[in-house]
Every structure is written in structure tokens, then in C-alpha cells.
Design a protein around this motif. Structure first.
Motif, PDB file in Angstrom:
ATOM      1  N   ASN A  10      55.995  13.353 -26.278  1.00 14.04           N
ATOM      2  CA  ASN A  10      56.302  14.309 -27.352  1.00 14.04           C
ATOM      3  C   ASN A  10      55.615  13.971 -28.673  1.00 14.04           C
ATOM      4  O   ASN A  10      55.798  14.667 -29.672  1.00 14.04           O
ATOM      5  CB  ASN A  10      57.814  14.430 -27.556  1.00 14.04           C
ATOM      6  CG  ASN A  10      58.443  13.140 -28.073  1.00 14.04           C
ATOM      7  OD1 ASN A  10      57.743  12.165 -28.377  1.00 14.04           O
ATOM      8  ND2 ASN A  10      59.760  13.125 -28.169  1.00 14.04           N
ATOM      9  N   HIS A  64      55.974  11.311 -30.675  1.00 13.74           N
ATOM     10  CA  HIS A  64      56.800  10.731 -31.739  1.00 13.74           C
ATOM     11  C   HIS A  64      56.135   9.549 -32.427  1.00 13.74           C
ATOM     12  O   HIS A  64      56.431   9.262 -33.586  1.00 13.74           O
ATOM     13  CB  HIS A  64      58.174  10.329 -31.197  1.00 13.74           C
ATOM     14  CG  HIS A  64      58.149   9.199 -30.216  1.00 13.74           C
ATOM     15  ND1 HIS A  64      57.649   9.336 -28.936  1.00 13.74           N
ATOM     16  CD2 HIS A  64      58.562   7.917 -30.322  1.00 13.74           C
ATOM     17  CE1 HIS A  64      57.758   8.184 -28.304  1.00 13.74           C
ATOM     18  NE2 HIS A  64      58.288   7.307 -29.108  1.00 13.74           N
ATOM     19  N   PHE A  75      54.784  18.987 -26.016  1.00 10.92           N
ATOM     20  CA  PHE A  75      54.731  19.724 -27.280  1.00 10.92           C
ATOM     21  C   PHE A  75      53.724  20.863 -27.116  1.00 10.92           C
ATOM     22  O   PHE A  75      52.862  20.819 -26.235  1.00 10.92           O
ATOM     23  CB  PHE A  75      54.356  18.825 -28.463  1.00 10.92           C
ATOM     24  CG  PHE A  75      53.126  18.001 -28.258  1.00 10.92           C
ATOM     25  CD1 PHE A  75      51.862  18.542 -28.438  1.00 10.92           C
ATOM     26  CD2 PHE A  75      53.218  16.667 -27.889  1.00 10.92           C
ATOM     27  CE1 PHE A  75      50.711  17.789 -28.260  1.00 10.92           C
ATOM     28  CE2 PHE A  75      52.082  15.894 -27.705  1.00 10.92           C
ATOM     29  CZ  PHE A  75      50.828  16.451 -27.893  1.00 10.92           C
ATOM     30  N   ASP A  76      53.835  21.867 -27.969  1.00 12.58           N
ATOM     31  CA  ASP A  76      52.942  23.017 -27.876  1.00 12.58           C
ATOM     32  C   ASP A  76      52.111  23.158 -29.149  1.00 12.58           C
ATOM     33  O   ASP A  76      52.172  22.298 -30.051  1.00 12.58           O
ATOM     34  CB  ASP A  76      53.737  24.301 -27.609  1.00 12.58           C
ATOM     35  CG  ASP A  76      54.809  24.566 -28.670  1.00 12.58           C
ATOM     36  OD1 ASP A  76      54.746  23.940 -29.757  1.00 12.58           O
ATOM     37  OD2 ASP A  76      55.703  25.390 -28.413  1.00 12.58           O
ATOM     38  N   THR A 104      52.434  25.138 -31.600  1.00 20.13           N
ATOM     39  CA  THR A 104      53.249  25.300 -32.804  1.00 20.13           C
ATOM     40  C   THR A 104      53.650  23.943 -33.374  1.00 20.13           C
ATOM     41  O   THR A 104      53.597  23.722 -34.593  1.00 20.13           O
ATOM     42  CB  THR A 104      54.511  26.128 -32.494  1.00 20.13           C
ATOM     43  OG1 THR A 104      54.115  27.414 -31.994  1.00 20.13           O
ATOM     44  CG2 THR A 104      55.373  26.301 -33.735  1.00 20.13           C
ATOM     45  N   ARG A 105      54.040  23.034 -32.503  1.00 23.28           N
ATOM     46  CA  ARG A 105      54.402  21.689 -32.957  1.00 23.28           C
ATOM     47  C   ARG A 105      53.183  20.968 -33.524  1.00 23.28           C
ATOM     48  O   ARG A 105      53.278  20.278 -34.534  1.00 23.28           O
ATOM     49  CB  ARG A 105      55.021  20.883 -31.813  1.00 23.28           C
ATOM     50  CG  ARG A 105      55.430  19.459 -32.199  1.00 23.28           C
ATOM     51  CD  ARG A 105      56.176  18.794 -31.040  1.00 23.28           C
ATOM     52  NE  ARG A 105      56.329  17.354 -31.217  1.00 23.28           N
ATOM     53  CZ  ARG A 105      57.284  16.779 -31.934  1.00 23.28           C
ATOM     54  NH1 ARG A 105      58.182  17.526 -32.566  1.00 23.28           N
ATOM     55  NH2 ARG A 105      57.353  15.469 -32.024  1.00 23.28           N
ATOM     56  N   ARG A 106      52.040  21.144 -32.907  1.00 21.14           N
ATOM     57  CA  ARG A 106      50.813  20.533 -33.430  1.00 21.14           C
ATOM     58  C   ARG A 106      50.543  21.022 -34.849  1.00 21.14           C
ATOM     59  O   ARG A 106      50.197  20.236 -35.738  1.00 21.14           O
ATOM     60  CB  ARG A 106      49.618  20.889 -32.542  1.00 21.14           C
ATOM     61  CG  ARG A 106      49.604  20.256 -31.173  1.00 21.14           C
ATOM     62  CD  ARG A 106      48.269  20.576 -30.495  1.00 21.14           C
ATOM     63  NE  ARG A 106      48.289  20.271 -29.076  1.00 21.14           N
ATOM     64  CZ  ARG A 106      47.263  20.458 -28.261  1.00 21.14           C
ATOM     65  NH1 ARG A 106      46.127  20.961 -28.740  1.00 21.14           N
ATOM     66  NH2 ARG A 106      47.348  20.158 -26.984  1.00 21.14           N
ATOM     67  N   GLY A 158      52.692  22.268 -37.019  1.00 22.92           N
ATOM     68  CA  GLY A 158      53.705  21.731 -37.928  1.00 22.92           C
ATOM     69  C   GLY A 158      53.439  20.287 -38.286  1.00 22.92           C
ATOM     70  O   GLY A 158      53.587  19.892 -39.457  1.00 22.92           O
ATOM     71  N   LYS A 159      53.022  19.506 -37.320  1.00 20.23           N
ATOM     72  CA  LYS A 159      52.739  18.092 -37.580  1.00 20.23           C
ATOM     73  C   LYS A 159      51.490  17.926 -38.445  1.00 20.23           C
ATOM     74  O   LYS A 159      51.354  16.921 -39.152  1.00 20.23           O
ATOM     75  CB  LYS A 159      52.581  17.335 -36.259  1.00 20.23           C
ATOM     76  CG  LYS A 159      53.870  17.222 -35.456  1.00 20.23           C
ATOM     77  CD  LYS A 159      54.937  16.466 -36.233  1.00 20.23           C
ATOM     78  CE  LYS A 159      56.211  16.285 -35.426  1.00 20.23           C
ATOM     79  NZ  LYS A 159      57.263  15.563 -36.191  1.00 20.23           N
TER      80      LYS A 159
END
Length: 225
Positions: A26, A28, A47-48, A50-52, A54-55
Motif C-alpha cells: 500500500n 506506507h 493503491f490506485d 487516485t491515491r498516487r 493524493g500522495k
């Protein structure tokens, strides 16, 4: 202390920047690393896009990440030569398949692309129970570290060009550098395969070359936070 603390200390004080992580899941750990050259390898990222995104807002260094959703064996066979053609690795976290031969191949492959002053960190090297210390097919419930501990014994027995020790926290963090070893072992690969967890328990400190956090800071000439 944990592997993130170790990575951040080496990056911040030793200026080790070019980073590879095998076994990202994930993200982390991966997403928190500050480097313009970060390589993520995992057969299935948890993770997708969208998470990429956001990070990347939280940590702009993530804008330059390179992702390889495949096994580490396939990455090194298909992509590594191109990926590392211009930049050698300086820091790698190996946290993939927690079995002796898989972890050993990961270490040997990373070494082919690592700078002479680079560092490999290997997770799950010091299992605390027999159930956590075996191969995946034998695992039933609870924590699973696998038999990465055999990889440590192998490197300390078969690679006189490497210094290898295990930090005694975060389930055992193996540290591998291209230096003359302070001590070695004398096991053959065939003998290593036959070692039992009970034998590891009886010889844990010697076989794993267990070290404290203080040793880590002294070894790399780092200031404690």
C-alpha cells in the motif's frame, strides 16, 4: 525505531537518494520517502491512481515515481538495465516474498546495480516464533516473516565482499553494504536449507550478527535524532 527511521537517517545524513523498494503493497513506506528517483516494484500494488495523486500533493517527490507492477524477478530481467542505466542505486528496501531463495535473488540483483557506497535494508530477518519463521506453504496464522533469516546466514557464509548484520528491532532489519565483513559464517547453501528454527534460537545473536540502534548510528557515522 523502524525501517522508515533507518531510511530517513541514511538519506538525510549520508545523502543516499536513489531509492528502490521491492514489496511496496500500500506504499506506507514508499510514499513517505523524499527522493527524485524512486522505483516501486510489487506484483500487486494496493493503491490506485487516485491515491498516487493524493500522495504527490502531500509529498511532491512522488511526482517522479516509477511503478512496476510485476515480480522483482521480472523487473530485473526486463527493466532494470534500462531503469538504472543513468543512475546507480544508493538505497534499497527489500520487503518482497519472504523466502530464502527469493530474498537472496533480490539482494544479488540489487547489488548488480548498486553504488559502491550503497545500502540494502532487508525486512523480516529476525522471526520470534517457529510459525513466523518458515516458508509460505507452511504458514498458518499470525505473523509471517518467512525464512529470510536463511538469506542473512547465506550472505554471511558465501559473500566475503559484503558486511551483513541485523538490527534488533522492527522484526529484524538486515543491513548489507559492500565492505569487508567484521565476521563470517561457514555454512554451505545445502546446510543452510537444513537449519531449523530451534537452531536459530540457540544461535540467533551470532548467526544474524544482531546489533543495536547505537551500532547502526556508529557504523554509518550518523547523529542520533
Amino acid at each position: 525505531m523502524n525501517r522508515l527511521d533507518i531510511i530517513q537517517a541514511l538519506m538525510g545524513q549520508k545523502n543516499l537518494k536513489n531509492y528502490l523498494e521491492i514489496g511496496v503493497e500500500n506504499g506506507h513506506i514508499f510514499f513517505r520517502i523524499k527522493s527524485t528517483f524512486k522505483i516501486a516494484v510489487d506484483p500487486k500494488f494496493i493503491f490506485d491512481a487516485t491515491r498516487r495523486f493524493g500522495k504527490s500533493i502531500i509529498n511532491p517527490y512522488n511526482l517522479n515515481n516509477q511503478y512496476f507492477e510485476k515480480t522483482s524477478d521480472d523487473f530485473f530481467a526486463q527493466d532494470a538495465q534500462r531503469v538504472f542505466s543513468a543512475k546507480k542505486l544508493q538505497l534499497a528496501l527489500i520487503d518482497g516474498m519472504h523466502e530464502y531463495q527469493f530474498a537472496l535473488r533480490d539482494v544479488e540483483n540489487v547489488l548488480d546495480y548498486m553504488d559502491d557506497n550503497g545500502v540494502i535494508i532487508m525486512h523480516d530477518c529476525n522471526p520470534q516464533t517457529a510459525g513466523a519463521a518458515g516458508c509460505f506453504n507452511d504458514w498458518e496464522v499470525g505473523e509471517w516473516n518467512g525464512d529470510v533469516w536463511r538469506t542473512i546466514i547465506h550472505l554471511r557464509s558465501q559473500r566475503p565482499d559484503l558486511n551483513v548484520f541485523v538490527l534488533d528491532f522492527d522484526q529484524g532489519l538486515g543491513i548489507i553494504t559492500k565492505n569487508k565483513p567484521e565476521s563470517t559464517l561457514l555454512f554451505s547453501p545445502e546446510q543452510i536449507k537444513e537449519l531449523t528454527y530451534n537452531e536459530l534460537v540457540q544461535n540467533r545473536e551470532q548467526w544474524l550478527n544482531l546489533k543495536s540502534a547505537d551500532y547502526f548510528y556508529n557504523y554509518f557515522d550518523l547523529q542520533r535524532p
